[in-house]
Design a protein around this motif. Sequence first.
Motif, short mmCIF file in Angstrom:
data_model
loop_
_atom_site.label_atom_id
_atom_site.label_comp_id
_atom_site.label_asym_id
_atom_site.label_seq_id
_atom_site.Cartn_x
_atom_site.Cartn_y
_atom_site.Cartn_z
N LEU A 180 0.82 -1.21 0.00
CA LEU A 180 0.00 0.00 0.00
C LEU A 180 0.86 1.26 0.00
O LEU A 180 0.54 2.24 -0.68
CB LEU A 180 -0.96 -0.01 1.20
CG LEU A 180 -2.06 -1.06 1.16
CD1 LEU A 180 -2.83 -1.07 2.47
CD2 LEU A 180 -2.99 -0.82 -0.01
N VAL A 181 1.96 1.25 0.74
CA VAL A 181 2.89 2.39 0.73
C VAL A 181 3.45 2.61 -0.66
O VAL A 181 3.47 3.74 -1.18
CB VAL A 181 4.03 2.19 1.76
CG1 VAL A 181 5.16 3.19 1.53
CG2 VAL A 181 3.51 2.30 3.17
N ILE A 182 3.91 1.54 -1.29
CA ILE A 182 4.46 1.64 -2.65
C ILE A 182 3.38 2.13 -3.62
O ILE A 182 3.64 2.97 -4.48
CB ILE A 182 5.04 0.29 -3.10
CG1 ILE A 182 6.19 -0.14 -2.18
CG2 ILE A 182 5.51 0.34 -4.54
CD1 ILE A 182 7.35 0.82 -2.11
N SER A 183 2.16 1.63 -3.45
CA SER A 183 1.05 2.03 -4.31
C SER A 183 0.78 3.53 -4.19
O SER A 183 0.59 4.22 -5.20
CB SER A 183 -0.20 1.23 -3.95
OG SER A 183 -1.31 1.72 -4.65
N ASN B 276 0.88 8.84 -6.49
CA ASN B 276 1.08 10.27 -6.22
C ASN B 276 2.43 10.78 -6.71
O ASN B 276 2.77 11.94 -6.43
CB ASN B 276 0.92 10.56 -4.73
CG ASN B 276 -0.48 10.32 -4.26
OD1 ASN B 276 -1.44 10.52 -4.99
ND2 ASN B 276 -0.61 9.86 -3.03
N ASN B 277 3.18 9.91 -7.39
CA ASN B 277 4.49 10.28 -7.93
C ASN B 277 5.40 10.88 -6.85
O ASN B 277 5.96 11.96 -7.01
CB ASN B 277 4.32 11.25 -9.11
CG ASN B 277 5.56 11.27 -9.98
OD1 ASN B 277 6.37 10.35 -9.95
ND2 ASN B 277 5.71 12.34 -10.75
N ALA C 115 13.06 11.86 -0.81
CA ALA C 115 12.70 13.12 -0.15
C ALA C 115 11.77 12.84 1.02
O ALA C 115 10.57 12.61 0.84
CB ALA C 115 12.05 14.05 -1.15
N ASP C 116 12.32 12.84 2.22
CA ASP C 116 11.52 12.55 3.41
C ASP C 116 10.39 13.55 3.62
O ASP C 116 9.32 13.20 4.10
CB ASP C 116 12.40 12.50 4.66
CG ASP C 116 13.22 11.23 4.74
OD1 ASP C 116 12.85 10.24 4.10
OD2 ASP C 116 14.24 11.24 5.46
N GLU C 117 10.63 14.82 3.24
CA GLU C 117 9.58 15.82 3.44
C GLU C 117 8.33 15.53 2.62
O GLU C 117 7.22 15.81 3.05
CB GLU C 117 10.09 17.24 3.14
CG GLU C 117 10.51 17.50 1.70
CD GLU C 117 11.94 17.08 1.41
OE1 GLU C 117 12.33 17.14 0.24
OE2 GLU C 117 12.66 16.68 2.34
N MET C 118 8.50 14.90 1.45
CA MET C 118 7.33 14.52 0.65
C MET C 118 6.56 13.39 1.33
O MET C 118 5.33 13.34 1.26
CB MET C 118 7.75 14.10 -0.76
CG MET C 118 8.26 15.25 -1.63
SD MET C 118 8.74 14.69 -3.26
CE MET C 118 7.13 14.53 -4.03
N ILE C 119 7.27 12.52 2.00
CA ILE C 119 6.63 11.42 2.72
C ILE C 119 5.85 11.96 3.91
O ILE C 119 4.72 11.55 4.16
CB ILE C 119 7.69 10.39 3.17
CG1 ILE C 119 8.33 9.74 1.93
CG2 ILE C 119 7.10 9.34 4.08
CD1 ILE C 119 9.60 9.01 2.21
N ASN D 158 2.44 13.54 2.97
CA ASN D 158 1.37 12.65 2.55
C ASN D 158 0.85 11.88 3.76
O ASN D 158 1.55 11.03 4.32
CB ASN D 158 1.86 11.69 1.47
CG ASN D 158 0.75 10.92 0.83
OD1 ASN D 158 -0.05 10.29 1.51
ND2 ASN D 158 0.69 10.96 -0.49
N LYS D 159 -0.39 12.14 4.14
CA LYS D 159 -0.97 11.53 5.34
C LYS D 159 -1.13 10.02 5.18
O LYS D 159 -0.96 9.27 6.14
CB LYS D 159 -2.33 12.16 5.64
CG LYS D 159 -2.23 13.58 6.11
CD LYS D 159 -3.62 14.14 6.39
CE LYS D 159 -3.51 15.59 6.79
NZ LYS D 159 -4.83 16.18 7.00
#
Length: 190
Positions: A134-137, A142-143, A148-152, A155-156
């Motif tokens: 699910l994380v990979i999905s 969401n590309n 980049a940890d800040e992008m992670i 994303n809630k």
Amino acid sequence: MEMTFFDKVALVIKYILSSFMTIEISILCLLLFIFIFLNIKTNDKKVKIATVFCFLIFIAVIIACYSNYVSASFKVLTKAVLHYIYFPSMAAYFFMMVLVTAVLIYSIVSKTMNKKVKTLNIVVACLEYLLFVLVISVCVTNNINLKADEMIYQNKNILALVQTSNVILFFYLEILVLYKLYNYFKKKFD
């Protein structure tokens, strides 16, 4: 600073021989190693007691000599664990999945493992893999760049999935430790 392997070994030996305390700690480590090795070879109760005694002395010497550093290390470790729980790193998450895979393979192959533990291992591994997929999905749809940890963190969905996975793994490890302790004490007192 470029050093060859032999330069590094020479530097370690020079440091070990530089003070009485490092020589003392090295001797305690060597004694602990000898006792553990003898325990493997002989499996004698006296050797086991001597090993535990030597190990406790070793820990006491480290705590006595480096009490400020030991205290600071525990604080840093606690802070790092809490930081990982609240702000998970994808590299650590992938490493965790490698460990889950190793446990799953061991559970499948093992013939001596208790069926309850084997079932628990397989159920937890399946849950972890479901959350991982699910994380990979979410990352793919969401590309999201995993570097980049800040992008992670923005994303809630990813944050919730990784944190849920961490909580499941944490409780799983607690259950395993408690089960091992229960079996250990059950054998001792039966």
